[in-house]
Write an enzyme that holds these catalytic residues in place. Structure first.
Site, PDB file in Angstrom:
ATOM      1  N   LYS A 168       0.810  -1.229   0.000  1.00  0.00           N
ATOM      2  CA  LYS A 168       0.000   0.000   0.000  1.00  0.00           C
ATOM      3  C   LYS A 168       0.845   1.283   0.000  1.00  0.00           C
ATOM      4  O   LYS A 168       0.485   2.256  -0.644  1.00  0.00           O
ATOM      5  CB  LYS A 168      -0.932   0.015   1.211  1.00  0.00           C
ATOM      6  CG  LYS A 168      -2.062  -1.007   1.130  1.00  0.00           C
ATOM      7  CD  LYS A 168      -2.941  -0.924   2.373  1.00  0.00           C
ATOM      8  CE  LYS A 168      -4.173  -1.801   2.201  1.00  0.00           C
ATOM      9  NZ  LYS A 168      -5.194  -1.530   3.216  1.00  0.00           N
ATOM     10  N   ASP A 187     -10.286   3.035   2.722  1.00  0.00           N
ATOM     11  CA  ASP A 187     -10.554   2.342   3.993  1.00  0.00           C
ATOM     12  C   ASP A 187     -11.295   3.250   4.979  1.00  0.00           C
ATOM     13  O   ASP A 187     -12.215   2.814   5.669  1.00  0.00           O
ATOM     14  CB  ASP A 187      -9.241   1.868   4.632  1.00  0.00           C
ATOM     15  CG  ASP A 187      -8.650   0.675   3.887  1.00  0.00           C
ATOM     16  OD1 ASP A 187      -9.425  -0.087   3.278  1.00  0.00           O
ATOM     17  OD2 ASP A 187      -7.426   0.518   3.914  1.00  0.00           O
TER      18      ASP A 187
END
Ligand code: ATR
Length: 280
Positions: free
Chosen positions: A68, A104
């Site tokens: 990420k 997220d």
């Protein structure tokens, strides 16, 4: 040439990801001629892979651990959440430019907006347990809705401090044993640690100081009803499970790649629940 749009979960490993099931459900439901698969990207190949995403035949992709941060560093454009977190979970190509988002935090907010409408009306302090990637996203999300201070409590205090340093003075880091000193102010309590997850130790905390109108939520969703949620409900707090965060974080990626904003509905939730059950 085909104009089939293709996306995938990319990371190392990717076998356990539920993203193909979620995205596949929406593709089928909406009759969209797209594909969403799994691409395992070994650490030594990751930079080359994300730098030249088009070469893999993908329109875009989700990114999971451990890539990420690396993927974010390779992007030509980042959305505000990804900029704030230094990590992406969603990539797409825009005229050859690599664009990245972190959904997220939006998933966290979407879950609470759906399960506990109005949860953010009264602002105040929030308490976040844990200081990993999920905590960073949730801290960002809570700040974006005006919660402050956000207390980050972690076994390894330095990791909580790193998050506080990153986000500035509205975020305060504490060691685990200081939970009791901040719990009494909390409007929202979130567990982002792996404690309480199937196969992990229980999250053993004393909720007696927590205001009864505080919202309690858990990023853990296996089991769905964690010990924390059970204890919170037993004393009258509203408690929201973490599965909705997983489902809601997927919405923006689907919209980017396939051009349609899908809904998180009961059928999708049941589909994932059945899959989680089967894996037990
Ligand atoms: P994620 O990216 O999903 O947030 P992570 O980066 O592995 O996952 O973070 C896991 C979190 O659970 C960390 O905050 C970790 O605490 P440390 O930073 O001290 O490692 C926390 N955690 C895991 N096991 C724990 C335990 N037994 N007691 C307390 N915290 C624990």
């Amino acid at each position: 040439m085909t104009d089939l749009r293709r996306s995938a979960i990319t990371g190392w490993p990717v076998a356990q990801s539920r993203s193909p099931l979620i995205q596949g459900y929406w593709l089928k439901k909406h009759g969209i001629a797209g594909d969403y698969g799994r691409v395992a990207v070994a650490p030594e190949d990751a930079e080359r892979f994300y730098r030249d995403l088009a070469a893999s035949g993908l329109t875009g992709c989700n990114v999971t651990v451990p890539h990420k941060e690396l993927a974010a560093s390779l992007c030509d454009w980042l959305d505000p959440a990804a900029t704030a977190m230094g990590a992406v979970n969603t990539l797409w190509l825009d005229n050859g430019r690599l664009c990245g988002a972190n959904t997220d935090g939006l998933g966290f907010l979407g879950n609470l907006d759906e399960a506990a409408p109005g949860w953010d009306k009264t602002k105040g302090a929030a308490v976040v347990l844990g200081a990993g990637g999920a905590a960073r996203a949730i801290v960002w999300a809570l700040l974006s809705r005006g919660f402050a201070p956000v207390h980050v409590i972690n076994r390894t205090e330095e990791k909580a401090k790193a998050i506080a340093d990153h986000f500035g003075r509205d975020v305060v880091a504490h060691a685990w044993d200081k939970l009791g000193t901040v719990l009494g102010q909390a409007r929202v309590l979130v567990n982002t640690t792996s404690l309480g997850m199937m196969g992990k130790p229980a999250l053993d905390i004393d909720l007696s100081g927590l205001p009864q109108d505080a919202l309690v939520t858990d990023a853990v969703y296996v089991p769905l009803e964690t010990g924390l949620l059970r204890a919170a409900r037993a004393r009258g707090n509203i408690a929201v499970d973490g599965l909705g965060m997983l489902l809601h974080q997927a919405v923006n990626g689907f919209e980017r790649w396939f051009g349609f904003r899908p809904e998180v509905d009961a059928e999708l939730r049941n589909l994932i629940l059945a899959d989680l059950d089967a894996a037990k």
